[in-house]
Scaffold this motif. Structure first.
Motif, PDB file in Angstrom:
ATOM      1  N   UNK A 187      31.293  32.905  40.423  1.00 14.99           N
ATOM      2  CA  UNK A 187      30.008  32.350  40.826  1.00 14.99           C
ATOM      3  C   UNK A 187      29.150  32.178  39.581  1.00 14.99           C
ATOM      4  N   UNK A 188      28.726  30.948  39.312  1.00 15.72           N
ATOM      5  CA  UNK A 188      27.854  30.691  38.168  1.00 15.72           C
ATOM      6  C   UNK A 188      26.594  29.986  38.638  1.00 15.72           C
ATOM      7  N   UNK A 189      25.727  29.664  37.694  1.00 11.59           N
ATOM      8  CA  UNK A 189      24.487  28.969  38.042  1.00 11.59           C
ATOM      9  C   UNK A 189      24.760  27.590  38.643  1.00 11.59           C
ATOM     10  N   UNK A 190      25.935  27.033  38.339  1.00  8.35           N
ATOM     11  CA  UNK A 190      26.249  25.686  38.826  1.00  8.35           C
ATOM     12  C   UNK A 190      26.942  25.685  40.178  1.00  8.35           C
ATOM     13  N   UNK A 191      27.272  26.868  40.703  1.00  5.10           N
ATOM     14  CA  UNK A 191      27.872  26.900  42.028  1.00  5.10           C
ATOM     15  C   UNK A 191      29.013  27.879  42.146  1.00  5.10           C
ATOM     16  N   UNK A 192      29.612  27.894  43.335  1.00  5.74           N
ATOM     17  CA  UNK A 192      30.692  28.813  43.652  1.00  5.74           C
ATOM     18  C   UNK A 192      32.037  28.194  43.266  1.00  5.74           C
ATOM     19  N   UNK A 193      33.044  29.033  43.091  1.00  7.66           N
ATOM     20  CA  UNK A 193      34.384  28.590  42.712  1.00  7.66           C
ATOM     21  C   UNK A 193      34.367  27.847  41.383  1.00  7.66           C
ATOM     22  N   UNK A 194      33.624  28.387  40.441  1.00  7.23           N
ATOM     23  CA  UNK A 194      33.538  27.771  39.122  1.00  7.23           C
ATOM     24  C   UNK A 194      34.651  28.303  38.238  1.00  7.23           C
ATOM     25  N   UNK A 195      35.316  27.407  37.525  1.00  7.92           N
ATOM     26  CA  UNK A 195      36.368  27.823  36.604  1.00  7.92           C
ATOM     27  C   UNK A 195      35.746  28.384  35.337  1.00  7.92           C
ATOM     28  N   UNK A 196      36.363  29.436  34.801  1.00  3.78           N
ATOM     29  CA  UNK A 196      35.856  30.046  33.578  1.00  3.78           C
ATOM     30  C   UNK A 196      36.270  29.321  32.322  1.00  3.78           C
ATOM     31  N   UNK A 197      36.941  28.179  32.450  1.00  3.15           N
ATOM     32  CA  UNK A 197      37.444  27.470  31.271  1.00  3.15           C
ATOM     33  C   UNK A 197      36.325  26.954  30.382  1.00  3.15           C
ATOM     34  N   UNK A 198      35.119  26.815  30.934  1.00  2.00           N
ATOM     35  CA  UNK A 198      33.993  26.308  30.146  1.00  2.00           C
ATOM     36  C   UNK A 198      32.886  27.349  29.971  1.00  2.00           C
ATOM     37  N   UNK A 199      33.144  28.580  30.363  1.00  2.00           N
ATOM     38  CA  UNK A 199      32.097  29.604  30.328  1.00  2.00           C
ATOM     39  C   UNK A 199      32.445  30.715  29.342  1.00  2.00           C
ATOM     40  N   UNK A 200      31.408  31.275  28.754  1.00  2.00           N
ATOM     41  CA  UNK A 200      31.569  32.378  27.815  1.00  2.00           C
ATOM     42  C   UNK A 200      30.617  33.516  28.179  1.00  2.00           C
ATOM     43  N   UNK A 201      31.030  34.727  27.817  1.00  2.00           N
ATOM     44  CA  UNK A 201      30.158  35.907  27.885  1.00  2.00           C
ATOM     45  C   UNK A 201      29.582  36.151  29.278  1.00  2.00           C
ATOM     46  N   UNK A 202      30.365  35.860  30.319  1.00  2.00           N
ATOM     47  CA  UNK A 202      29.961  36.201  31.685  1.00  2.00           C
ATOM     48  C   UNK A 202      30.552  37.570  32.030  1.00  2.00           C
ATOM     49  N   UNK A 203      30.753  37.836  33.311  1.00  2.00           N
ATOM     50  CA  UNK A 203      31.190  39.165  33.734  1.00  2.00           C
ATOM     51  C   UNK A 203      32.544  39.122  34.434  1.00  2.00           C
ATOM     52  N   UNK A 204      33.403  40.046  34.061  1.00  2.00           N
ATOM     53  CA  UNK A 204      34.656  40.249  34.785  1.00  2.00           C
ATOM     54  C   UNK A 204      34.415  41.262  35.891  1.00  2.00           C
ATOM     55  N   UNK A 205      35.008  41.007  37.061  1.00  2.00           N
ATOM     56  CA  UNK A 205      34.940  41.983  38.145  1.00  2.00           C
ATOM     57  C   UNK A 205      36.087  42.971  37.949  1.00  2.00           C
ATOM     58  N   UNK A 206      35.732  44.202  37.645  1.00  2.00           N
ATOM     59  CA  UNK A 206      36.718  45.250  37.408  1.00  2.00           C
ATOM     60  C   UNK A 206      36.564  46.326  38.478  1.00  2.00           C
ATOM     61  N   UNK A 207      37.617  47.079  38.691  1.00  2.00           N
ATOM     62  CA  UNK A 207      37.587  48.098  39.742  1.00  2.00           C
ATOM     63  C   UNK A 207      38.224  49.384  39.244  1.00  2.00           C
ATOM     64  N   UNK A 208      37.758  50.479  39.791  1.00  2.00           N
ATOM     65  CA  UNK A 208      38.307  51.780  39.438  1.00  2.00           C
ATOM     66  C   UNK A 208      38.362  52.631  40.700  1.00  2.00           C
ATOM     67  N   UNK A 209      39.444  53.382  40.850  1.00  2.00           N
ATOM     68  CA  UNK A 209      39.508  54.305  41.982  1.00  2.00           C
ATOM     69  C   UNK A 209      38.353  55.286  41.866  1.00  2.00           C
ATOM     70  N   UNK A 210      37.647  55.462  42.951  1.00  2.50           N
ATOM     71  CA  UNK A 210      36.395  56.205  42.887  1.00  2.50           C
ATOM     72  C   UNK A 210      36.568  57.596  42.297  1.00  2.50           C
ATOM     73  N   UNK A 211      37.629  58.268  42.663  1.00  2.00           N
ATOM     74  CA  UNK A 211      37.808  59.629  42.158  1.00  2.00           C
ATOM     75  C   UNK A 211      38.329  59.654  40.726  1.00  2.00           C
ATOM     76  N   UNK A 212      38.842  58.508  40.229  1.00  2.00           N
ATOM     77  CA  UNK A 212      39.356  58.474  38.863  1.00  2.00           C
ATOM     78  C   UNK A 212      38.251  58.590  37.826  1.00  2.00           C
ATOM     79  N   UNK A 213      37.027  58.214  38.196  1.00  2.00           N
ATOM     80  CA  UNK A 213      35.923  58.289  37.240  1.00  2.00           C
ATOM     81  C   UNK A 213      35.198  59.629  37.328  1.00  2.00           C
ATOM     82  N   UNK A 214      35.795  60.560  38.087  1.00  2.00           N
ATOM     83  CA  UNK A 214      35.233  61.912  38.214  1.00  2.00           C
ATOM     84  C   UNK A 214      33.743  61.877  38.543  1.00  2.00           C
ATOM     85  N   UNK A 215      33.382  61.278  39.682  1.00  2.00           N
ATOM     86  CA  UNK A 215      31.958  61.177  40.014  1.00  2.00           C
ATOM     87  C   UNK A 215      31.330  62.509  40.394  1.00  2.00           C
TER      88      UNK A 215
END
Length: 471
Positions: A251-279
């Motif tokens: 999702x970018x300012x120009x709309x949904x389903x935007x390809x990252x081929x023309x974008x820089x320095x945005x955000x990757x969606x990353x995930x971690x098992x909740x207990x792995x980060x020792x909350x």
């Protein structure tokens, strides 16, 4: 602000150079910038490894902005230093932090080094010595300048989702590297649930507790966070990308389903098992359905077991003692004339008073005092009474038995059975009912003596020699 996540898999990839957690400096051109202590000579390699070891990127000697590329490499954070009219990263930083491009005159940048491409030595400044061009090979245990940006979004099943700033093109390769850097797993456009394997690869997480409707990852998170599957209208997901083929899709300012081929320095969606980060700071983590729970260690509570239980809330210290919270309970700091674990023993002239912390009937309290080779305290002297009051009146509003007692005797009551008073109308009845009453230092009336049934249970005060045994 950056939430540090340490992963053995990440840390084992580079030498361990970091001495401590990052110290926040400022936000510059959208990047949260930190200084991190390096446990080694300030070479370029060690500066890079220091940042990587704590899940951060690093800038170069030059910012990389427009023509400032001589001492810049693509793996470095690109920064806009145009407001300072300087290509040097530390000068641009100094202008932002201290209002001067002379980085060696900016105290916040003292002993900070940056990666200097083309050299073995990193470049640094020394505020105390007024030196603007320190060669890192001549220095050890200084600071590396690092940057990153990470924000927690939400949880789904056993996974906690974060958006993490990517340094460079939003390619799948860079997004994977970004998640690797912070010790997290990748997310694909597809969820990988059931038959929903389109745009999903086996190195991405597989969602939990999702029906077989084949919504994509961002639609699912949007429905959870914003109540709609239209991710383009879900503000927290703006500029967030998932892996799909060679590039990110998001999702970018120009709309949904935007390809990252023309974008820089945005955000990757990353995930971690909740207990792995020792909350759970002081407890054990376990995952149940859509969330995790923390089983707290003794003395701690709160969602993350990070709140020390206030063991002093019940005001357990007697005799005016000061309560101090500790991990496994509390301790009491007693005034000079009191002693004991809870300051329960008070020295007064040639006798000691022992103040109970639990209630008994007057008779049982007397037995307890006898075991201590003493008796319930005699309060016949106003001075003694005031001394006791000074220790008993601790705000808990607790009354105490003394040794004074009235034996069974006849008494007058009104005909209806209520106590006799000076304005009670006749007829009066003469009764021989048991009037076994004892004297209580009553907190309700300022610790003056009142007569109460001896069978009532109250705290009590024993009086004995100071070398008598205590229970």
């Amino acid at each position: 602000m950056w939430g540090l996540l340490f992963s053995f898999a990440v840390l084992s990839a580079w030498p361990a150079c970091s001495l401590g957690k990052p110290e926040f400096l400022t936000v510059f051109d959208g990047w949260e910038m930190y200084k991190v202590r390096t446990n080694a000579t300030m070479t370029n390699e060690n500066v890079q490894n220091t940042c990587r070891a704590v899940g951060l990127w690093y800038p170069c000697y030059y910012t990389g902005h427009e023509t400032c590329s001589t001492f810049y490499r693509p793996e470095c954070i690109k920064l806009d230093g145009s407001s300072s009219n300087s290509c040097r990263t530390l000068s641009a930083f100094s202008h932002s932090l201290c209002g001067t491009v002379d980085a060696h005159k900016c105290k916040a940048l003292d002993d900070i080094f940056v990666y200097q491409p083309g050299y073995q030595s990193a470049h640094g400044v020394d505020y105390d010595a007024g030196e603007w061009n320190m060669f890192g090979t001549n220095h050890t245990d200084k600071y590396a300048l690092c940057g990153g940006q990470q924000e927690y979004l939400t949880t789904w099943g056993r996974w906690a989702f974060h958006k993490v700033r990517v340094n460079g093109l939003m390619s799948s390769t860079n997004m994977r590297a970004t998640c690797d850097l912070v010790g997290m797993s990748y997310t694909c456009y597809g969820t990988g649930v059931g038959t929903c394997t389109s745009s999903w690869s086996s190195d991405c997480i597989r969602f939990d507790h999702v029906d077989d409707t084949c919504q994509n990852t961002l639609e699912l998170l949007s429905s959870l966070m914003c109540g709609t599957t239209d991710a383009s209208s879900c503000q927290p997901l703006l500029n967030v990308y998932t892996i799909r083929g060679s590039y990110g899709y998001g999702v970018s300012e120009t709309g949904y389903d935007t390809s990252g081929s023309d974008d820089n320095d945005k955000y990757a969606l990353c995930a971690v098992r909740q207990c792995d980060i020792s909350p759970c700071v002081h407890g054990t983590c376990s995952v149940h359905d859509q969330n995790f729970t923390c089983l707290c260690d003794s003395g701690w509570n709160g969602t993350y077991c990070d709140t020390l239980i206030d063991s002093c809330d019940s005001n357990p210290c007697l005799s005016g003692g000061t309560c101090v919270n500790e991990e496994n309970g509390y301790s009491c700091i007693c005034p000079p004339t009191a002693t004991g674990n809870i300051c329960e023993t008070v020295l007064h002239t040639d006798k000691c008073y022992w103040i109970s912390n639990s209630p008994l009937s007057n008779q049982d309290a007397s037995v307890m005092c006898l075991k201590m080779e003493g008796h319930l305290a005699k309060v016949n002297d106003p001075v003694d009474q005031q001394v006791l009051i000074s220790y008993l009146d601790d705000g808990r509003n607790i009354s105490y038995w003394t040794s004074n007692k009235i034996s069974p005797t006849s008494m007058c009551t009104c005909e209806n059975g209520s106590p006799l008073s000076s304005d009670a109308p006749p007829p009066w009845v003469y009764s021989t009912a048991n009037a076994d009453t004892c004297v209580l230092l009553d907190a309700e009336v300022g610790y003056t003596g009142t007569y109460q049934p001896c069978t009532e249970e109250h705290n009590f005060v024993c009086q004995s020699k100071c070398d008598a045994p205590k229970y």
